[in-house]
Design an enzyme around this catalytic site. Structure first.
Site, PDB file in Angstrom:
ATOM      1  CE1 TYR A 320     -11.218 -15.955  -8.315  1.00 39.35           C
ATOM      2  CE2 TYR A 320      -9.624 -16.880  -6.876  1.00 39.35           C
ATOM      3  CZ  TYR A 320      -9.759 -16.238  -7.606  1.00 39.35           C
ATOM      4  OH  TYR A 320      -8.603 -15.400  -8.133  1.00 39.35           O
ATOM      5  CB  CYS A 347     -12.501  -4.281   9.324  1.00 36.50           C
ATOM      6  SG  CYS A 347     -11.232  -4.376  10.816  1.00 36.50           S
ATOM      7  CD  GLU A 348     -14.702  -6.666   3.263  1.00 37.07           C
ATOM      8  OE1 GLU A 348     -15.408  -6.597   2.251  1.00 37.07           O
ATOM      9  OE2 GLU A 348     -13.532  -6.086   3.269  1.00 37.07           O
ATOM     10  CE1 TYR A 376      -2.647 -18.394  -9.685  1.00 41.18           C
ATOM     11  CE2 TYR A 376      -3.448 -20.590  -9.242  1.00 41.18           C
ATOM     12  CZ  TYR A 376      -2.868 -19.534 -10.211  1.00 41.18           C
ATOM     13  OH  TYR A 376      -2.280 -20.137 -11.431  1.00 41.18           O
TER      14      TYR A 376
HETATM   15  N1  LLP Z   1      -0.793 -20.051 -18.154  1.00 44.77           N
HETATM   16  C1  LLP Z   1      -1.798 -18.887 -18.202  1.00 44.77           C
HETATM   17  C2  LLP Z   1      -1.721 -18.275 -19.228  1.00 44.77           C
HETATM   18  C3  LLP Z   1      -2.571 -18.565 -17.003  1.00 44.77           C
HETATM   19  O1  LLP Z   1      -3.348 -17.625 -17.261  1.00 44.77           O
HETATM   20  C4  LLP Z   1      -2.609 -19.430 -16.033  1.00 44.77           C
HETATM   21  C5  LLP Z   1      -3.348 -19.017 -14.781  1.00 44.77           C
HETATM   22  C6  LLP Z   1      -1.790 -20.385 -15.828  1.00 44.77           C
HETATM   23  C7  LLP Z   1      -0.893 -20.851 -16.865  1.00 44.77           C
HETATM   24  C8  LLP Z   1      -1.782 -21.306 -14.668  1.00 44.77           C
HETATM   25  O2  LLP Z   1      -2.817 -22.170 -14.304  1.00 44.77           O
HETATM   26  P1  LLP Z   1      -2.879 -23.149 -13.261  1.00 44.77           P
HETATM   27  O3  LLP Z   1      -2.108 -24.238 -13.836  1.00 44.77           O
HETATM   28  O4  LLP Z   1      -2.612 -22.530 -11.987  1.00 44.77           O
HETATM   29  O5  LLP Z   1      -4.416 -23.679 -13.311  1.00 44.77           O
HETATM   30  N2  LLP Z   1      -6.332 -16.611  -8.897  1.00 44.77           N
HETATM   31  C9  LLP Z   1      -7.136 -17.662  -9.397  1.00 44.77           C
HETATM   32  C10 LLP Z   1      -6.548 -18.516 -10.312  1.00 44.77           C
HETATM   33  C11 LLP Z   1      -6.086 -17.588 -11.653  1.00 44.77           C
HETATM   34  C12 LLP Z   1      -5.520 -18.545 -12.750  1.00 44.77           C
HETATM   35  C13 LLP Z   1      -4.996 -17.582 -13.598  1.00 44.77           C
HETATM   36  N3  LLP Z   1      -4.238 -17.914 -14.677  1.00 44.77           N
HETATM   37  C14 LLP Z   1      -7.491 -18.709  -8.123  1.00 44.77           C
HETATM   38  O6  LLP Z   1      -6.913 -18.374  -6.766  1.00 44.77           O
HETATM   39  O7  LLP Z   1      -8.130 -19.922  -8.395  1.00 44.77           O
END
Ligand code: LLP
Length: 418
Positions: A320, A347-348, A376
């Site tokens: 990202y 290796c990237e 994450y």
């Molecule tokens: N509820 C649902 C249905 C979700 O899909 C997500 C996150 C959350 C709650 C939690 O959201 P938060 O409070 O953490 O913003 N891998 C990405 C983030 C993907 C989030 C996916 N869904 C990153 O590293 O930024």
């Protein structure tokens, strides 16, 4: 400030977290090492529970386990009274093992397998969050087979665009998630025809790392309208607010967020409000420690400090273009001396953790600390290049304990059959 709440600088220039010198952690557990501050984790859980309880008493906070799912973290979240958002059988298994109350589990996922649906029904999870018609039919069939009634919430696609990275924006019209609003009435008719299912509410999730409260207000108004129109009992607002990864980012206060959401609902409905924060619960609680293995100066071009981790323990920069703060962990008092890029070991060529940042002069063997890695990072970590995943320790009041042990080479071949 992107460091955990308990972070301090000692007189010798070393950082401590949870009362433990990070250099001692590196010596004891090795690097790379994920470090999690129990105080920050519990503070964030309490901030959500208390703020929402004050702003709108009929509220329930569920930790989005996708942000960081380990037994220890789930035990702490559960101990603080949080429920869980799970989006796979693996997350469900983990939080149940940790002692989660099934009634407070929200089972997400836009393509739950039959096995996962069955596991959820058997565990008597509180709510199935339904994304599409195929899934609706599968839940009905399996619930009938097991002779159980299941409460469902429909995940809608609210068509709200929030300002965040495209890959983590989920509520816009062209999205793979949720039921588009213009197809909702038909969807509800289908639910009503199902004998085992009861529609109890609507849910949406507009995206992650959102630093502005306005799109959430728009979202809650939309969910309130649907709740009043269909006489449902639960409003699912999705994930929480974003966090400050960098000193110049300012994240909203949880209490302010809660007040603004509560103000929309108060007096208009008695439905239960549920929120599933992940990043803002664990993000700032975590730091990752790395050791510099090489410093490569390319005259007139760039200086690379190459560390013993990178994209496999933190894939967010390469996925990202996420930005992080990095600290020389044992020279907090030293003046910045040069601009360096902290590169990973994989290796990237895109494997960079932090680009062009001013640091004290770095040497081989130095300990670096990248902040805000609690969310994450571990949950998206891989074994790229067949590198074992790091350990994770919990620190508090001068003590540390392992949450996850470092993987071994044997772990890497455990499932290789031939
Ligand atoms: N509820 C649902 C249905 C979700 O899909 C997500 C996150 C959350 C709650 C939690 O959201 P938060 O409070 O953490 O913003 N891998 C990405 C983030 C993907 C989030 C996916 N869904 C990153 O590293 O930024």
């Amino acid at each position: 400030m992107s460091l955990p709440a308990s972070a301090k600088i000692r007189n010798n220039g070393h950082y401590e977290i949870g009362g433990v010198d990070v250099a001692d952690l590196a010596r004891q557990y090795g690097t790379p090492l994920y470090v999690l501050d129990e105080v920050t984790l519990r503070n964030q859980c309490r901030a959500y529970v208390d703020s929402f309880h004050q702003a709108y008493p009929n509220s329930e906070i569920a930790f989005a386990s996708k942000a960081l799912c380990t037994l220890g973290v789930a035990k702490i979240a559960s101990d603080e009274g949080l429920g869980f958002d799970v989006s796979s059988g693996g997350e469900l298994f983990t939080v149940l093992k940790a002692g989660a109350d099934p009634k407070k589990i929200y089972f997400h996922g836009n393509n739950k397998t039959l096995k996962e649906i069955e596991e959820g029904i058997k565990a008597k999870v509180g709510y199935f969050m339904v994304d599409n018609l195929a899934e609706l039919q599968n839940i009905e069939n399996l619930a009938a087979g097991l002779g159980q009634q299941v409460e469902i919430m429909i995940r809608i696609n609210p068509g709200i665009e929030a300002h965040t990275h495209d890959f983590i924006q989920t509520g816009k019209i062209d999205s793979k998630f949720g039921v588009p609003l213009d197809m909702l009435d038909d969807f509800i008719l289908q639910v009503k025809a199902m004998k085992q299912l009861k529609l109890v509410g609507f849910h949406s999730h507009i995206g992650s790392q959102i630093l502005d409260i306005t799109p959430f207000i728009e979202e809650v108004k939309l969910l309130l309208d649907l709740t009043l129109k269909h006489g449902t009992q639960v409003i699912g607002l999705g994930g929480g607010i974003g966090i400050s990864y960098l000193p110049d980012q300012s994240a909203p206060q949880i209490s302010d967020f809660a007040q603004k959401i509560g103000a929309i609902l108060k007096g208009k409905t008695t439905a239960k409000l549920t929120l599933e924060p992940g990043r803002s619960i664990v993000g700032q609680a975590g730091v990752t420690l790395y050791t510099v293995g090489a410093v490569k100066k390319i005259p007139g071009i760039r200086t690379y400090a190459i560390v013993d981790g990178g994209m496999a323990d933190n894939p967010r920069p390469i996925l990202y273009e996420a930005q992080y703060e990095v600290f020389q962990a044992t020279q907090a008092l030293a003046q910045p001396a040069e601009v360096v890029t902290v590169a990973g070991r994989y290796c990237e060529s895109g494997d960079m953790l932090v680009r062009d940042v001013k640091m004290p002069r770095l040497n081989v063997g130095d300990l670096l600390m990248v902040s805000c890695t609690g969310a994450y990072n571990y949950s998206m970590a891989s074994n790229y290049n067949r590198v074992p995943r790091p350990a994770m320790v919990l620190v508090n009041q001068g003590g540390s304990k392992l949450l996850v042990k470092r993987e071994s080479y044997e772990d890497l071949i455990r499932n290789d059959i031939f």
